[in-house]
Design a protein around this motif. Structure first.
Motif, PDB file in Angstrom:
ATOM      1  N   MET A 122     -57.819   7.564  -3.999  1.00  0.00           N
ATOM      2  CA  MET A 122     -57.016   6.344  -4.070  1.00  0.00           C
ATOM      3  C   MET A 122     -55.529   6.670  -4.184  1.00  0.00           C
ATOM      4  O   MET A 122     -54.681   5.954  -3.630  1.00  0.00           O
ATOM      5  N   ALA A 123     -55.196   7.752  -4.877  1.00  0.00           N
ATOM      6  CA  ALA A 123     -53.799   8.173  -4.961  1.00  0.00           C
ATOM      7  C   ALA A 123     -53.276   8.585  -3.595  1.00  0.00           C
ATOM      8  O   ALA A 123     -52.128   8.312  -3.244  1.00  0.00           O
ATOM      9  N   ALA A 124     -54.130   9.241  -2.803  1.00  0.00           N
ATOM     10  CA  ALA A 124     -53.718   9.643  -1.457  1.00  0.00           C
ATOM     11  C   ALA A 124     -53.473   8.423  -0.575  1.00  0.00           C
ATOM     12  O   ALA A 124     -52.572   8.420   0.275  1.00  0.00           O
ATOM     13  N   LEU A 125     -54.272   7.371  -0.771  1.00  0.00           N
ATOM     14  CA  LEU A 125     -54.125   6.165   0.043  1.00  0.00           C
ATOM     15  C   LEU A 125     -52.951   5.302  -0.386  1.00  0.00           C
ATOM     16  O   LEU A 125     -52.186   4.795   0.443  1.00  0.00           O
ATOM     17  N   PHE A 126     -52.814   5.100  -1.706  1.00  0.00           N
ATOM     18  CA  PHE A 126     -51.873   4.104  -2.207  1.00  0.00           C
ATOM     19  C   PHE A 126     -50.816   4.657  -3.152  1.00  0.00           C
ATOM     20  O   PHE A 126     -49.958   3.908  -3.614  1.00  0.00           O
ATOM     21  N   GLY A 127     -50.884   5.948  -3.449  1.00  0.00           N
ATOM     22  CA  GLY A 127     -50.040   6.503  -4.506  1.00  0.00           C
ATOM     23  C   GLY A 127     -48.559   6.255  -4.322  1.00  0.00           C
ATOM     24  O   GLY A 127     -47.873   5.791  -5.240  1.00  0.00           O
ATOM     25  N   ASP A 128     -48.025   6.581  -3.146  1.00  0.00           N
ATOM     26  CA  ASP A 128     -46.584   6.460  -2.938  1.00  0.00           C
ATOM     27  C   ASP A 128     -46.118   5.014  -3.096  1.00  0.00           C
ATOM     28  O   ASP A 128     -45.139   4.728  -3.790  1.00  0.00           O
ATOM     29  N   GLU A 129     -46.833   4.088  -2.440  1.00  0.00           N
ATOM     30  CA  GLU A 129     -46.423   2.679  -2.503  1.00  0.00           C
ATOM     31  C   GLU A 129     -46.582   2.108  -3.913  1.00  0.00           C
ATOM     32  O   GLU A 129     -45.700   1.396  -4.412  1.00  0.00           O
ATOM     33  N   LEU A 130     -47.711   2.411  -4.558  1.00  0.00           N
ATOM     34  CA  LEU A 130     -47.928   1.885  -5.902  1.00  0.00           C
ATOM     35  C   LEU A 130     -46.933   2.470  -6.894  1.00  0.00           C
ATOM     36  O   LEU A 130     -46.381   1.750  -7.742  1.00  0.00           O
ATOM     37  N   SER A 131     -46.703   3.762  -6.792  1.00  0.00           N
ATOM     38  CA  SER A 131     -45.757   4.409  -7.701  1.00  0.00           C
ATOM     39  C   SER A 131     -44.372   3.799  -7.559  1.00  0.00           C
ATOM     40  O   SER A 131     -43.694   3.516  -8.558  1.00  0.00           O
ATOM     41  N   ALA A 132     -43.962   3.558  -6.311  1.00  0.00           N
ATOM     42  CA  ALA A 132     -42.647   2.959  -6.076  1.00  0.00           C
ATOM     43  C   ALA A 132     -42.598   1.514  -6.554  1.00  0.00           C
ATOM     44  O   ALA A 132     -41.619   1.078  -7.170  1.00  0.00           O
ATOM     45  N   ALA A 133     -43.677   0.754  -6.284  1.00  0.00           N
ATOM     46  CA  ALA A 133     -43.693  -0.662  -6.654  1.00  0.00           C
ATOM     47  C   ALA A 133     -43.715  -0.853  -8.163  1.00  0.00           C
ATOM     48  O   ALA A 133     -43.184  -1.846  -8.677  1.00  0.00           O
ATOM     49  N   LEU A 134     -44.317   0.085  -8.882  1.00  0.00           N
ATOM     50  CA  LEU A 134     -44.469  -0.063 -10.326  1.00  0.00           C
ATOM     51  C   LEU A 134     -43.377   0.647 -11.122  1.00  0.00           C
ATOM     52  O   LEU A 134     -43.363   0.572 -12.351  1.00  0.00           O
ATOM     53  N   ALA A 135     -42.469   1.326 -10.408  1.00  0.00           N
ATOM     54  CA  ALA A 135     -41.465   2.152 -11.087  1.00  0.00           C
ATOM     55  C   ALA A 135     -40.574   1.346 -12.023  1.00  0.00           C
ATOM     56  O   ALA A 135     -40.146   1.842 -13.074  1.00  0.00           O
ATOM     57  N   VAL A 136     -40.282   0.099 -11.658  1.00  0.00           N
ATOM     58  CA  VAL A 136     -39.360  -0.708 -12.471  1.00  0.00           C
ATOM     59  C   VAL A 136     -40.092  -1.811 -13.243  1.00  0.00           C
ATOM     60  O   VAL A 136     -39.451  -2.683 -13.831  1.00  0.00           O
ATOM     61  N   GLY A 137     -41.396  -1.776 -13.241  1.00  0.00           N
ATOM     62  CA  GLY A 137     -42.172  -2.824 -13.899  1.00  0.00           C
ATOM     63  C   GLY A 137     -42.846  -2.322 -15.156  1.00  0.00           C
ATOM     64  O   GLY A 137     -42.723  -1.153 -15.545  1.00  0.00           O
ATOM     65  N   PRO A 138     -43.620  -3.202 -15.806  1.00  0.00           N
ATOM     66  CA  PRO A 138     -44.279  -2.836 -17.065  1.00  0.00           C
ATOM     67  C   PRO A 138     -45.560  -2.026 -16.879  1.00  0.00           C
ATOM     68  O   PRO A 138     -46.066  -1.458 -17.842  1.00  0.00           O
ATOM     69  N   VAL A 139     -46.113  -1.977 -15.667  1.00  0.00           N
ATOM     70  CA  VAL A 139     -47.380  -1.279 -15.440  1.00  0.00           C
ATOM     71  C   VAL A 139     -47.104   0.194 -15.118  1.00  0.00           C
ATOM     72  O   VAL A 139     -46.381   0.510 -14.175  1.00  0.00           O
ATOM     73  N   ARG A 140     -47.708   1.074 -15.892  1.00  0.00           N
ATOM     74  CA  ARG A 140     -47.512   2.509 -15.673  1.00  0.00           C
ATOM     75  C   ARG A 140     -48.491   3.027 -14.624  1.00  0.00           C
ATOM     76  O   ARG A 140     -49.627   2.563 -14.532  1.00  0.00           O
ATOM     77  N   TYR A 141     -48.043   3.994 -13.854  1.00  0.00           N
ATOM     78  CA  TYR A 141     -48.844   4.611 -12.797  1.00  0.00           C
ATOM     79  C   TYR A 141     -49.304   5.980 -13.293  1.00  0.00           C
ATOM     80  O   TYR A 141     -48.501   6.771 -13.779  1.00  0.00           O
ATOM     81  N   LEU A 142     -50.610   6.251 -13.182  1.00  0.00           N
ATOM     82  CA  LEU A 142     -51.142   7.510 -13.701  1.00  0.00           C
ATOM     83  C   LEU A 142     -52.282   7.997 -12.819  1.00  0.00           C
ATOM     84  O   LEU A 142     -53.173   7.230 -12.474  1.00  0.00           O
ATOM     85  N   GLU A 143     -52.238   9.273 -12.454  1.00  0.00           N
ATOM     86  CA  GLU A 143     -53.295   9.854 -11.638  1.00  0.00           C
ATOM     87  C   GLU A 143     -54.317  10.563 -12.533  1.00  0.00           C
ATOM     88  O   GLU A 143     -53.955  11.275 -13.473  1.00  0.00           O
ATOM     89  N   PHE A 144     -55.582  10.382 -12.194  1.00  0.00           N
ATOM     90  CA  PHE A 144     -56.683  10.918 -12.991  1.00  0.00           C
ATOM     91  C   PHE A 144     -56.614  12.437 -13.093  1.00  0.00           C
ATOM     92  O   PHE A 144     -56.895  13.009 -14.148  1.00  0.00           O
ATOM     93  N   ALA A 145     -56.230  13.110 -12.008  1.00  0.00           N
ATOM     94  CA  ALA A 145     -56.188  14.574 -12.006  1.00  0.00           C
ATOM     95  C   ALA A 145     -55.224  15.091 -13.070  1.00  0.00           C
ATOM     96  O   ALA A 145     -55.505  16.100 -13.742  1.00  0.00           O
ATOM     97  N   ALA A 146     -54.074  14.415 -13.220  1.00  0.00           N
ATOM     98  CA  ALA A 146     -53.101  14.842 -14.233  1.00  0.00           C
ATOM     99  C   ALA A 146     -53.664  14.617 -15.631  1.00  0.00           C
ATOM    100  O   ALA A 146     -53.508  15.461 -16.525  1.00  0.00           O
ATOM    101  N   LEU A 147     -54.325  13.497 -15.832  1.00  0.00           N
ATOM    102  CA  LEU A 147     -54.908  13.189 -17.132  1.00  0.00           C
ATOM    103  C   LEU A 147     -55.995  14.197 -17.497  1.00  0.00           C
ATOM    104  O   LEU A 147     -56.093  14.653 -18.644  1.00  0.00           O
ATOM    105  N   ALA A 148     -56.809  14.551 -16.499  1.00  0.00           N
ATOM    106  CA  ALA A 148     -57.930  15.460 -16.745  1.00  0.00           C
ATOM    107  C   ALA A 148     -57.473  16.879 -17.056  1.00  0.00           C
ATOM    108  O   ALA A 148     -58.249  17.678 -17.597  1.00  0.00           O
ATOM    109  N   ALA A 149     -56.220  17.207 -16.731  1.00  0.00           N
ATOM    110  CA  ALA A 149     -55.715  18.566 -16.954  1.00  0.00           C
ATOM    111  C   ALA A 149     -55.053  18.719 -18.313  1.00  0.00           C
ATOM    112  O   ALA A 149     -54.607  19.819 -18.663  1.00  0.00           O
TER     113      ALA A 149
END
Length: 595
Positions: A122-149
């Protein structure tokens, strides 16, 4: 029935990590040689690590939207979210890419989570757009791979039974999806009820393909086996849709005790086996619970599937018709396991008038499968939807449900909550399901959706009955390929059957042939249902709108037809005069007439 609310689903799964550490908990199998699996010890370790990482990021107790493809990572993320005291919100990654992205953004705006967590695909499909869209909003963007590490310690929390655990969005069959508030107590209650009603134990292994963001996929195919301490085998919905026999091969390979899905899934298997044959090595003799729910259970489907796969060892007594909805966590009504399905013939005209009268006449008869009694710990009643008065056995009314698995309502939607959760008497509120049915000695029979009803001269008609007639005429797979709708144009009521067809097949039909098919449809609907179907509309395959779980959205299909959003291949009936040329959808004249 005594239910132990002292432990949450997280507590139970973590306990399995100590008591049965080496037992396989989860397997993801796509049939392509790549397989992932987790033992209960590994599952417990990963859950606590992920919960610690969420807490370290300040997300303990927060709303976390989960955008995941099929696989074991979703179960890990959901349980970790719950372990951290958070609220998990499964999102449905369906539809075309551009539309999916906008739907995701719209839903994030509606539910206002603190974070959206995505897996790699899902990050590969939507990551760039979602990350950019949420950058200035209250919703944080987080990838599972980073969390799992991230290695972080975790201290177990006490999760209260009334504490919100999951926001499960309704399918949106008849309205916009609503976020159902499911508590930890709701989950434990329904999982315990399902265990007893379905006859499950720790050796009742599962195979499932229903999407994890659907209540049946989540609370049935994933959390029920984890609650039991059995093994859950998951594959993706796409793997099943593209290769229906793969579902049955997985049941064979893993010796599944329980597996199931909506009625159309069984139809797809029969259709595939009839056209292409079935594998020689199928062994379905160990399949003890073949649950059928989430849409109307069709007696013809039960007959065809049992006959088709008898040589593979399938026992008809494995069929377990059941009934539930997101507002009841999952299941409330179910047939006892290992019993012959009960199918009875009823006079369709009497049903339309609100009475269940058995009939042996061929004409005007509707076959219904019993979905069984209310499960232990639950209560179900048939109620007059207009007055709220309880109705006697044999009277058709709205199904109302009550029990510890019934949720508190819809998030941030008090009006919808008040409308759906009423009271018949003192005590806990009943859930108004919006479904029509009747009670009999054997249990409950489901007739139709209240909001989907076609009402002609004060009589109620189920759209699925018209769709079933089309299925017989065309040889297609049940209601998944057609939608019967009621359309008002000025002072004129049209009963329209919108049916999908491949473009080449439609082009091969002469106008005379289309008219002939429409004539046969009208004749059979009048003979069986005393319903005058006015129009047959053939549209391109895969264009009738469906919910994320595959249910036909009839009202939306009607709106799309009249707004010119469906590609019309052929028509027969009065609407054709308003629509204009084929393959153009509704004309401006048709739209004006509707308005």
């Amino acid at each position: 029935m005594q239910i132990d609310f002292s432990r949450s689903i997280v507590d139970i799964v973590l306990d399995h990590g100590n008591s049965i550490p080496d037992r396989t908990a989860l397997i993801f199998d796509q049939g392509d040689g790549a397989q992932s699996s987790l033992t209960y010890a590994e599952l417990a370790t990963r859950i606590t690590q992920l919960a610690g990482a969420l807490s370290a990021r300040g997300l303990a107790g927060r709303r976390i939207a989960l955008l995941f493809s099929a696989g074991t990572d979703f179960a890990l993320a959901l349980l970790a979210c719950l372990a951290a005291g958070g609220v998990a919100i499964p999102l449905a990654p369906v539809g075309r890419r551009k539309a999916r992205l906008q739907n995701i953004l719209n839903m994030l705006g509606d539910i206002r989570p603190d974070c959206i967590l995505l897996d790699d695909s899902m990050a590969a499909l939507f990551g760039d757009e979602l990350s950019a869209a949420l950058a200035v909003g209250p919703v944080r963007y987080l990838e599972f791979a980073a969390l799992a590490a991230e290695p972080h310690p975790f201290a177990a929390l006490t999760l209260r039974p009334d504490q919100l655990a999951v926001l499960q969005f309704t399918s949106g069959t008849t309205s916009n999806p609503k976020g159902v508030m499911i508590s930890h107590g709701n989950i434990i209650a329904n999982e315990a009820m399902i265990q007893v009603a379905f006859g499950h134990d720790q050796d009742s292994h599962f195979v499932g393909w229903v999407p994890h963001y659907h209540d049946q996929g989540l609370f049935g195919n994933i959390l029920q086996p984890l609650f039991l301490g059995s093994t859950c085998v998951i594959t993706s919905p796409a793997a099943f849709i593209n290769r229906p026999m793969f579902w049955l091969q997985l049941i064979t390979r893993y010796g599944a005790h329980t597996s199931g899905g909506p009625n159309f899934g069984y139809d797809l298997c029969v259709d595939f086996a009839t056209r292409r044959g079935m594998p020689d090595d199928l062994d379905l003799s160990g399949w003890r619970v073949a649950f059928n729910g989430a849409e109307r259970v069709r007696p013809g489907t039960l007959d065809r599937f049992a006959e088709c796969f008898a040589d593979a060892g399938f026992d008809r007594r494995a069929f377990l018709p059941c009934y539930g909805l997101a507002e009841s966590t999952l299941v409330t009504i179910a047939v006892p396991p290992q019993s012959d399905p009960i199918v009875k013939s009823y006079d369709s005209r009497a049903l339309a008038a609100g009475r269940a009268e058995e009939s042996k006449d061929r004409e005007g008869v509707l076959e219904l499968a019993c979905c069984g009694p209310a499960m232990a710990g639950a209560e179900a009643r048939i109620v007059d939807p207009a007055t709220g008065a309880a109705l006697p056995d044999g009277a058709v009314g709205e199904i109302w449900l009550r029990g510890p698995h019934i949720t508190a309502g819809y998030i941030d939607n008090p009006a919808a909550t008040e409308a759906s959760f009423g009271r018949l008497d003192e005590g806990a509120p009943f859930l108004r399901t919006g479904d029509l049915g009747f009670a009999a000695a054997e249990g409950f029979f489901i007739v139709s959706r209240l909001k989907d009803l076609i009402i002609v001269r004060g009589r109620n008609h189920a759209p699925s009955d018209v769709e079933q007639i089309w299925s017989e005429l065309s040889g297609t797979v049940g209601q998944a390929s057609a939608a019967a709708v009621e359309i008002e144009m000025g002072d004129t009521q049209h009963i329209v059957l919108i049916a999908e067809m491949k473009r080449d097949d439609a082009r091969a039909l002469s106008d005379e042939k289309v008219q002939e098919m429409a004539g046969r449809l009208r004749a059979m609907a009048m003979e069986r249902l005393e319903l005058a179907v006015t129009d047959l509309v053939l549209v391109s395959a895969s264009t009738i709108p469906r919910t994320t779980s595959g249910k036909v959205q009839r009202k939306q299909a009607g709106r799309m037809l009249m707004d010119g959003e469906l590609t019309v291949l052929a028509m027969a009936g009065p609407l054709a005069q308003a629509f204009g040329p084929s393959e153009q959808g509704a004309s401006a004249a048709g739209q004006s007439a509707l308005r």
